[in-house]
Motif scaffolding. Structure first.
Motif, PDB file in Angstrom:
ATOM      1  N   SER A  64      80.935  66.874 -48.718  1.00  0.00           N
ATOM      2  CA  SER A  64      79.470  66.930 -48.640  1.00  0.00           C
ATOM      3  C   SER A  64      78.934  65.865 -47.697  1.00  0.00           C
ATOM      4  CB  SER A  64      78.850  66.755 -50.030  1.00  0.00           C
ATOM      5  OG  SER A  64      79.246  67.800 -50.904  1.00  0.00           O
ATOM      6  N   ALA A  65      79.525  64.667 -47.757  1.00  0.00           N
ATOM      7  CA  ALA A  65      79.088  63.574 -46.878  1.00  0.00           C
ATOM      8  C   ALA A  65      79.326  63.923 -45.412  1.00  0.00           C
ATOM      9  CB  ALA A  65      79.824  62.285 -47.237  1.00  0.00           C
ATOM     10  N   LEU A  66      80.417  64.632 -45.129  1.00  0.00           N
ATOM     11  CA  LEU A  66      80.668  65.051 -43.749  1.00  0.00           C
ATOM     12  C   LEU A  66      79.570  65.985 -43.265  1.00  0.00           C
ATOM     13  CD1 LEU A  66      82.772  65.118 -41.330  1.00  0.00           C
ATOM     14  CD2 LEU A  66      83.444  67.340 -42.288  1.00  0.00           C
ATOM     15  N   TRP A  67      79.247  66.999 -44.085  1.00  0.00           N
ATOM     16  CA  TRP A  67      78.227  67.961 -43.658  1.00  0.00           C
ATOM     17  C   TRP A  67      76.848  67.312 -43.541  1.00  0.00           C
ATOM     18  CZ3 TRP A  67      78.872  72.149 -41.122  1.00  0.00           C
ATOM     19  CH2 TRP A  67      80.083  72.848 -41.222  1.00  0.00           C
ATOM     20  N   GLU A  68      76.555  66.398 -44.454  1.00  0.00           N
ATOM     21  CA  GLU A  68      75.280  65.685 -44.348  1.00  0.00           C
ATOM     22  C   GLU A  68      75.256  64.817 -43.090  1.00  0.00           C
ATOM     23  OE1 GLU A  68      75.239  63.746 -48.123  1.00  0.00           O
ATOM     24  OE2 GLU A  68      74.292  65.446 -49.164  1.00  0.00           O
ATOM     25  N   GLY A  69      76.389  64.230 -42.756  1.00  0.00           N
ATOM     26  CA  GLY A  69      76.478  63.430 -41.543  1.00  0.00           C
ATOM     27  C   GLY A  69      76.305  64.262 -40.288  1.00  0.00           C
ATOM     28  N   MET A  70      76.644  65.549 -40.381  1.00  0.00           N
ATOM     29  CA  MET A  70      76.454  66.459 -39.246  1.00  0.00           C
ATOM     30  C   MET A  70      75.049  67.038 -39.210  1.00  0.00           C
ATOM     31  SD  MET A  70      80.119  68.429 -38.723  1.00  0.00           S
ATOM     32  CE  MET A  70      80.274  69.086 -40.382  1.00  0.00           C
ATOM     33  N   GLY A  71      74.193  66.596 -40.129  1.00  0.00           N
ATOM     34  CA  GLY A  71      72.785  66.989 -40.084  1.00  0.00           C
ATOM     35  C   GLY A  71      72.354  68.022 -41.103  1.00  0.00           C
ATOM     36  N   ALA A  72      73.289  68.536 -41.908  1.00  0.00           N
ATOM     37  CA  ALA A  72      72.972  69.625 -42.825  1.00  0.00           C
ATOM     38  C   ALA A  72      72.489  69.120 -44.178  1.00  0.00           C
ATOM     39  CB  ALA A  72      74.203  70.512 -43.032  1.00  0.00           C
ATOM     40  N   HIS A  73      71.732  69.979 -44.873  1.00  0.00           N
ATOM     41  CA  HIS A  73      71.467  69.803 -46.300  1.00  0.00           C
ATOM     42  C   HIS A  73      72.609  70.486 -47.047  1.00  0.00           C
ATOM     43  CE1 HIS A  73      67.490  68.638 -45.033  1.00  0.00           C
ATOM     44  NE2 HIS A  73      67.238  69.842 -44.546  1.00  0.00           N
ATOM     45  N   VAL A  74      72.996  69.944 -48.183  1.00  0.00           N
ATOM     46  CA  VAL A  74      74.141  70.478 -48.916  1.00  0.00           C
ATOM     47  C   VAL A  74      73.738  70.930 -50.306  1.00  0.00           C
ATOM     48  CG1 VAL A  74      76.404  69.901 -49.905  1.00  0.00           C
ATOM     49  CG2 VAL A  74      75.807  69.093 -47.618  1.00  0.00           C
ATOM     50  N   ASP A  75      74.249  72.084 -50.699  1.00  0.00           N
ATOM     51  CA  ASP A  75      74.078  72.567 -52.064  1.00  0.00           C
ATOM     52  C   ASP A  75      75.416  73.112 -52.533  1.00  0.00           C
ATOM     53  OD1 ASP A  75      72.827  73.107 -54.426  1.00  0.00           O
ATOM     54  OD2 ASP A  75      71.425  74.583 -53.633  1.00  0.00           O
ATOM     55  N   PHE A 104      77.130  73.195 -30.018  1.00  0.00           N
ATOM     56  CA  PHE A 104      76.256  72.064 -29.687  1.00  0.00           C
ATOM     57  C   PHE A 104      76.004  71.272 -30.964  1.00  0.00           C
ATOM     58  CE2 PHE A 104      73.839  75.862 -30.490  1.00  0.00           C
ATOM     59  CZ  PHE A 104      72.737  75.498 -31.246  1.00  0.00           C
ATOM     60  N   ALA A 105      75.847  69.979 -30.806  1.00  0.00           N
ATOM     61  CA  ALA A 105      75.811  69.053 -31.939  1.00  0.00           C
ATOM     62  C   ALA A 105      74.674  69.326 -32.909  1.00  0.00           C
ATOM     63  CB  ALA A 105      75.727  67.616 -31.431  1.00  0.00           C
ATOM     64  N   GLU A 106      73.557  69.888 -32.421  1.00  0.00           N
ATOM     65  CA  GLU A 106      72.364  70.057 -33.250  1.00  0.00           C
ATOM     66  C   GLU A 106      72.377  71.338 -34.090  1.00  0.00           C
ATOM     67  OE1 GLU A 106      71.617  67.753 -29.547  1.00  0.00           O
ATOM     68  OE2 GLU A 106      72.399  69.766 -29.940  1.00  0.00           O
ATOM     69  N   LEU A 107      73.432  72.141 -33.999  1.00  0.00           N
ATOM     70  CA  LEU A 107      73.438  73.444 -34.673  1.00  0.00           C
ATOM     71  C   LEU A 107      73.149  73.327 -36.172  1.00  0.00           C
ATOM     72  CD1 LEU A 107      73.933  76.525 -34.513  1.00  0.00           C
ATOM     73  CD2 LEU A 107      76.339  76.049 -35.029  1.00  0.00           C
ATOM     74  N   PHE A 108      73.651  72.273 -36.819  1.00  0.00           N
ATOM     75  CA  PHE A 108      73.533  72.153 -38.273  1.00  0.00           C
ATOM     76  C   PHE A 108      72.331  71.328 -38.724  1.00  0.00           C
ATOM     77  CE2 PHE A 108      78.117  72.119 -37.078  1.00  0.00           C
ATOM     78  CZ  PHE A 108      78.377  73.442 -37.392  1.00  0.00           C
ATOM     79  N   ASP A 109      71.590  70.762 -37.781  1.00  0.00           N
ATOM     80  CA  ASP A 109      70.462  69.901 -38.148  1.00  0.00           C
ATOM     81  C   ASP A 109      69.439  70.669 -38.976  1.00  0.00           C
ATOM     82  OD1 ASP A 109      71.645  67.863 -36.775  1.00  0.00           O
ATOM     83  OD2 ASP A 109      70.255  67.856 -35.088  1.00  0.00           O
ATOM     84  N   ASN A 110      69.144  70.146 -40.165  1.00  0.00           N
ATOM     85  CA  ASN A 110      68.135  70.709 -41.069  1.00  0.00           C
ATOM     86  C   ASN A 110      68.497  72.112 -41.565  1.00  0.00           C
ATOM     87  OD1 ASN A 110      65.734  70.249 -42.535  1.00  0.00           O
ATOM     88  ND2 ASN A 110      64.579  71.539 -41.127  1.00  0.00           N
ATOM     89  N   ARG A 111      69.769  72.515 -41.421  1.00  0.00           N
ATOM     90  CA  ARG A 111      70.250  73.765 -41.995  1.00  0.00           C
ATOM     91  C   ARG A 111      70.983  73.458 -43.297  1.00  0.00           C
ATOM     92  NH1 ARG A 111      66.567  75.925 -39.465  1.00  0.00           N
ATOM     93  NH2 ARG A 111      66.870  76.615 -37.345  1.00  0.00           N
ATOM     94  N   TRP A 112      71.285  74.488 -44.037  1.00  0.00           N
ATOM     95  CA  TRP A 112      71.988  74.309 -45.304  1.00  0.00           C
ATOM     96  C   TRP A 112      73.470  74.591 -45.139  1.00  0.00           C
ATOM     97  CZ3 TRP A 112      70.210  72.313 -49.794  1.00  0.00           C
ATOM     98  CH2 TRP A 112      68.817  72.150 -49.902  1.00  0.00           C
TER      99      TRP A 112
END
Length: 314
Positions: A165-176, A138-146
């Motif tokens: 990194s931009a892809l993962w941020e676009g999918m809702g994630a924080h990146v480190d 589901f699309a929201e799985l990565f929202d606000n996750r790292w």
């Protein structure tokens, strides 16, 4: 809708993470085309039936050919063989990444097969559920996750890393960004050892013939229910995780055993002060997780509501 980050993304393996990536990329318009491959013919059939990706391919090489980004979403133990299969068709300038829970072993298995001119940038989204398969995403799985980006070498291309990194941020994630050894130690603490403990606790309950299976299920309190939820995770994936992150997991298991012995001693000797101090300190960690937005204090940790919301969307 964002502009596409990649013209073509290939997902090798079509389980929970890959299917969630497909939904999340479509939600934000991050990929021009998404191809996919799974080893199982049944998984490929389901993926095609539900329109999970734009094109379901019969082989990993077919899916990867012409892709700007290839993401290995297979169990850690299979990644080296998949990398070897797709290597001849990888386009110069393309990026190969993964979503594995272990990084040092993945780099050792995959890096030797990556052709010169192709970027290899491992990654690990810290998100998941106990469900698997192409229908589970589901699309929201990565929202606000790292999502942790773990460059395979110190000389990894900065622009390619920023693009991933931009892809993962676009999918809702924080990146480190993190190095492989540190990643594997951190995940041994936050994920791998807790899963092993959960599998063990459920196994202990099964072994105790003093209670019947129906009683274990019928009278499961919240603690045991959460153990069983974690222990329902994919067995192949977790077998590979423990075999490939052996050193860090054994180190943390040793620490866990020491802590457990100290608690046993406190219970045996009636040391209530030690127990209260220990539980107070560990409760603060739980509160910190909630305050960081990585879980919710709602009943059932909000998972019932999340699941109901997904089912409501059909």
């Amino acid at each position: 809708m964002s502009a596409p980050v990649y013209d073509r993304v290939a997902l090798i393996g079509l389980g929970l993470i890959a299917s969630s990536m497909a939904h999340a990329m479509r939600r934000a318009g991050l990929a021009g085309e998404i191809t996919g491959h799974a080893r199982s013919a049944e998984t490929r059939r389901i993926a095609a039936e539900i329109g999970l990706v734009d094109r379901v391919c019969a082989t990993a090489a077919e899916a990867a050919e012409g892709a700007d980004l290839v993401v290995l979403c297979v169990p850690v133990g299979a990644m080296g063989a998949v990398a070897e299969e797709i290597a001849p068709v990888l386009a110069p300038g393309a990026t190969v990444s993964d979503v594995g829970s272990v990084k040092k072993a993945v780099i050792e298995a995959v890096a030797p097969h990556i052709p010169e001119g192709v970027h290899f940038i491992p990654a690990h989204p810290l998100a998941g559920t106990e469900h698997s398969g192409p229908r589970s995403g589901f699309a929201e799985l990565f929202d606000n996750r790292w999502c942790l980006i773990v460059p395979a070498t110190p000389g990894t291309d900065d622009a390619a890393t920023a693009r991933l990194s931009a892809l993962w941020e676009g999918m809702g994630a924080h990146v480190d960004v993190m190095d492989a050894d540190h990643h594997d130690l951190v995940l041994a603490v936050t994920s791998h050892t807790p899963h092993l403990i959960a599998y063990t606790m459920v196994g202990v309950a099964d072994d105790l013939r003093r209670v019947t299976d129906s009683e274990v299920i019928k009278y499961s309190a919240a603690g045991f229910r959460d153990f069983t939820r974690i222990a329902a995770s994919d067995p192949t994936m977790w077998r590979d995780v423990f075999l490939t992150n052996k050193e860090a997991t054994l180190e943390i298991l040793g620490r866990f055993t020491e802590e457990l012995f100290a608690l046993q001693r406190a219970i045996r000797t009636g040391d209530g002060d030690h127990l209260h101090e220990y539980f107070t300190r560990t409760r603060a960690i739980r509160r910190g997780i909630i305050e960081a937005g990585q879980d919710t204090a709602a009943p059932d940790f909000g998972r019932g509501a999340t699941r109901a919301g997904r089912e409501g969307r059909g």
